[in-house]
Design an enzyme around this catalytic site. Sequence first.
Site, PDB file in Angstrom:
ATOM      1  N   GLU A   1      32.480  -0.679 -43.415  1.00 39.92           N
ATOM      2  CA  GLU A   1      32.487  -2.136 -43.580  1.00 39.92           C
ATOM      3  C   GLU A   1      31.306  -2.573 -44.441  1.00 39.92           C
ATOM      4  O   GLU A   1      30.253  -1.918 -44.450  1.00 39.92           O
ATOM      5  CB  GLU A   1      32.389  -2.785 -42.181  1.00 39.92           C
ATOM      6  CG  GLU A   1      32.384  -4.307 -42.220  1.00 39.92           C
ATOM      7  CD  GLU A   1      32.618  -4.936 -40.843  1.00 39.92           C
ATOM      8  OE1 GLU A   1      32.386  -4.261 -39.833  1.00 39.92           O
ATOM      9  OE2 GLU A   1      33.025  -6.119 -40.813  1.00 39.92           O
TER      10      GLU A   1
ATOM     11  N   GLU B   1      40.672  -8.560 -35.415  1.00 40.87           N
ATOM     12  CA  GLU B   1      40.210  -9.331 -34.251  1.00 40.87           C
ATOM     13  C   GLU B   1      40.553 -10.811 -34.423  1.00 40.87           C
ATOM     14  O   GLU B   1      39.690 -11.689 -34.331  1.00 40.87           O
ATOM     15  CB  GLU B   1      38.707  -9.106 -34.002  1.00 40.87           C
ATOM     16  CG  GLU B   1      38.404  -7.644 -33.685  1.00 40.87           C
ATOM     17  CD  GLU B   1      36.975  -7.359 -33.218  1.00 40.87           C
ATOM     18  OE1 GLU B   1      36.152  -8.289 -33.173  1.00 40.87           O
ATOM     19  OE2 GLU B   1      36.690  -6.191 -32.890  1.00 40.87           O
TER      20      GLU B   1
ATOM     21  N   TYR C   1      34.570  -0.329 -27.860  1.00 38.43           N
ATOM     22  CA  TYR C   1      33.233   0.231 -28.078  1.00 38.43           C
ATOM     23  C   TYR C   1      32.639   0.720 -26.767  1.00 38.43           C
ATOM     24  O   TYR C   1      32.822   0.084 -25.717  1.00 38.43           O
ATOM     25  CB  TYR C   1      32.309  -0.830 -28.685  1.00 38.43           C
ATOM     26  CG  TYR C   1      32.587  -1.060 -30.157  1.00 38.43           C
ATOM     27  CD1 TYR C   1      32.045  -0.219 -31.122  1.00 38.43           C
ATOM     28  CD2 TYR C   1      33.413  -2.097 -30.578  1.00 38.43           C
ATOM     29  CE1 TYR C   1      32.315  -0.406 -32.466  1.00 38.43           C
ATOM     30  CE2 TYR C   1      33.683  -2.289 -31.928  1.00 38.43           C
ATOM     31  CZ  TYR C   1      33.127  -1.441 -32.867  1.00 38.43           C
ATOM     32  OH  TYR C   1      33.399  -1.623 -34.202  1.00 38.43           O
TER      33      TYR C   1
ATOM     34  N   GLU D   1      38.761   0.691 -34.201  1.00 37.69           N
ATOM     35  CA  GLU D   1      37.300   0.583 -34.082  1.00 37.69           C
ATOM     36  C   GLU D   1      36.922   1.184 -32.736  1.00 37.69           C
ATOM     37  O   GLU D   1      37.364   0.692 -31.686  1.00 37.69           O
ATOM     38  CB  GLU D   1      36.816  -0.873 -34.159  1.00 37.69           C
ATOM     39  CG  GLU D   1      36.863  -1.438 -35.556  1.00 37.69           C
ATOM     40  CD  GLU D   1      36.237  -2.828 -35.670  1.00 37.69           C
ATOM     41  OE1 GLU D   1      35.311  -3.150 -34.901  1.00 37.69           O
ATOM     42  OE2 GLU D   1      36.706  -3.587 -36.541  1.00 37.69           O
TER      43      GLU D   1
ATOM     44  N   GLN E   1      30.688   3.349 -37.339  1.00 39.98           N
ATOM     45  CA  GLN E   1      31.230   3.318 -38.675  1.00 39.98           C
ATOM     46  C   GLN E   1      30.758   4.551 -39.432  1.00 39.98           C
ATOM     47  O   GLN E   1      29.920   5.296 -38.931  1.00 39.98           O
ATOM     48  CB  GLN E   1      30.791   2.039 -39.380  1.00 39.98           C
ATOM     49  CG  GLN E   1      31.300   0.772 -38.716  1.00 39.98           C
ATOM     50  CD  GLN E   1      31.137  -0.475 -39.579  1.00 39.98           C
ATOM     51  OE1 GLN E   1      30.730  -0.426 -40.730  1.00 39.98           O
ATOM     52  NE2 GLN E   1      31.452  -1.635 -38.981  1.00 39.98           N
TER      53      GLN E   1
HETATM   54  O1  AHR Z   1      32.025  -2.814 -36.284  1.00 40.35           O
HETATM   55  C1  AHR Z   1      31.301  -4.019 -36.210  1.00 40.35           C
HETATM   56  C2  AHR Z   1      32.181  -5.210 -35.874  1.00 40.35           C
HETATM   57  O2  AHR Z   1      32.706  -5.066 -34.581  1.00 40.35           O
HETATM   58  C3  AHR Z   1      33.393  -5.419 -36.729  1.00 40.35           C
HETATM   59  O3  AHR Z   1      33.128  -6.133 -37.888  1.00 40.35           O
HETATM   60  C4  AHR Z   1      34.302  -6.213 -35.842  1.00 40.35           C
HETATM   61  O4  AHR Z   1      35.661  -6.007 -36.118  1.00 40.35           O
HETATM   62  C5  AHR Z   1      33.909  -5.794 -34.453  1.00 40.35           C
HETATM   63  O5  AHR Z   1      33.713  -6.884 -33.635  1.00 40.35           O
END
Ligand code: AHR
Length: 536
Positions: free
Chosen positions: A75, A214, A286, A341, A390
């Site tokens: 990103e 999102e 996450y 993600e 990432q």
């Molecule tokens: O990976 C960081 C951020 O986390 C991304 O931009 C978003 O999609 C998510 O909330």
Amino acid sequence: MISRLSLRTICSPPSRGPAFRRSSLLTRVARSALLLCIAMPVGVAHAANAPVQVTLDASKPGAVIDRNIFGQFAEHLGSGIYGGIWVGKDSAIPNTRGIRKDVVAALKALKVPNVRWPGGCFADQYDWRRGVGPERKPAVGEPNSFGTDEFMDFAQQIGTEAYISVNLGSGTAQEAAEWLEYMTAPIDDALGAERAKNGHPAPYKVAILGLGNESWGCGGSMSPDFYVNEMRRFSQFVRNYNAVQPMKRVAVGEGGGEGSYNDAIMKAWKGRSGGWDIEGLSLHFYATGGWPPHLPSAGFDEKDYAALVKDPIAMDDAIKTYSAIMDKYDPEKKVALAVDEWGAWLAPTPGSNPAGLVQQNSQRDAVLAALSINVFARHADRVRMANIAQMINVLQAMILTDKDKMVLTPTYHVFHMYVPFQDATFVPLTFDSGTYATNGITLPRVDAIAARDKAGKLWIAVTNIDPKSPATFIISLAGVKAIKAAGQTLAAPKVDSVNSFDAPNIVAPKPLSARVAGGKLTVTVAPASVTMLGLE
Ligand code: AHR
């Protein structure tokens, strides 16, 4: 997957990511119970260090583990792109057309199947037009010198496919359609001709298309029904003119919500008519050990180790919850769950700009990566795409850079070790995982998965979660002809060991081989380690 299990209840604080900003089912349960209790199979009580008896059943192959679960996410955030990939053609840092040579060489070895770009939240504000042609138009904090043609060059240099996330938040379907036209149309089309004028006559391939990001949050705060309407239009009109293989379209799914997004999308999908379709539905998950991100990425203790490596259990739970919603409308599993993600989101490295999401990467991340990949592999029939967040310098990165310096992280090594699992066929293992408990957190002591690659070779990945004791695996290989196993093991002096620019090989894989005798493979691995063995 695991037999002879006692079903225990593991109680620990709920996991939340950015994707968990909305009131989620998990969070609501946790609020009412004060603790999130996840029922998961763990082993029956036995001596803490007893060998783990594993049985491999090669006669009952499972689903193919799609190589796309090893996808990456890059990103425009912090130095993920600028500095990490792009240094510019005039840089003293060795580069090919502005793209770092050292980073390209390292990523090629991972056989990265796809890279999701340009975001994330960034994608829903991205104006692709500012990033093409000789005159780039900067935005605040974004020079736009790395745009579509540079990304496609990068993808080609590392040998990966493009997963383009279009702007469904602030952009129009027309703008997104024109972006795809620019990338994929032949040169007798006006936008194809513009691409050719910019030096790229051959149309690019776009393998995967993200329809927003999102959208319930940073992508436009849309209600499920509003998003469904937008998504349908984008799916219908954003065409790929270079469909050498059918492009997969991924709709925005949950990030910890109670399921209404997934339900609305899958319901619409089932009743679809007209020209729209989707091939994937996203999940963002996450590992944080509790939101907001607070666990340090280096210099932490055993409690913080366990607090993070428990999160793949919650991810497994989320996958089951969302898969069940998808099963209601799509029992044949035509639509993939795309965990596009995932990874560790930790406290920013002290002294760094918090907005850059810079964090160190330790042996704990290696264990987390292996456990997460194992979860995806076990759900290979539904989870056919995933993208770690990432790729470089941001969150759980493969690679860290600082000007001309580059270092490979423990997570990089796990991805490298797991390359044989790309497009391999899942082979079930049964075992009693035992338990590892610390500071009120109880986890399985070990994990293991196996797969047969396209050439017919069997691979076994074992993870010892326990950071204090080695683990011995005795793996029964009924019906498998093998005399030894050889591969690599990734261990570290401490769970918080990291690779740095000055000491880049503190956490590095080492060769390991093991004997097969009497149809059994016996191997002992270090505490908190990840091991990959191929049977020979
Ligand atoms: O990976 C960081 C951020 O986390 C991304 O931009 C978003 O999609 C998510 O909330």
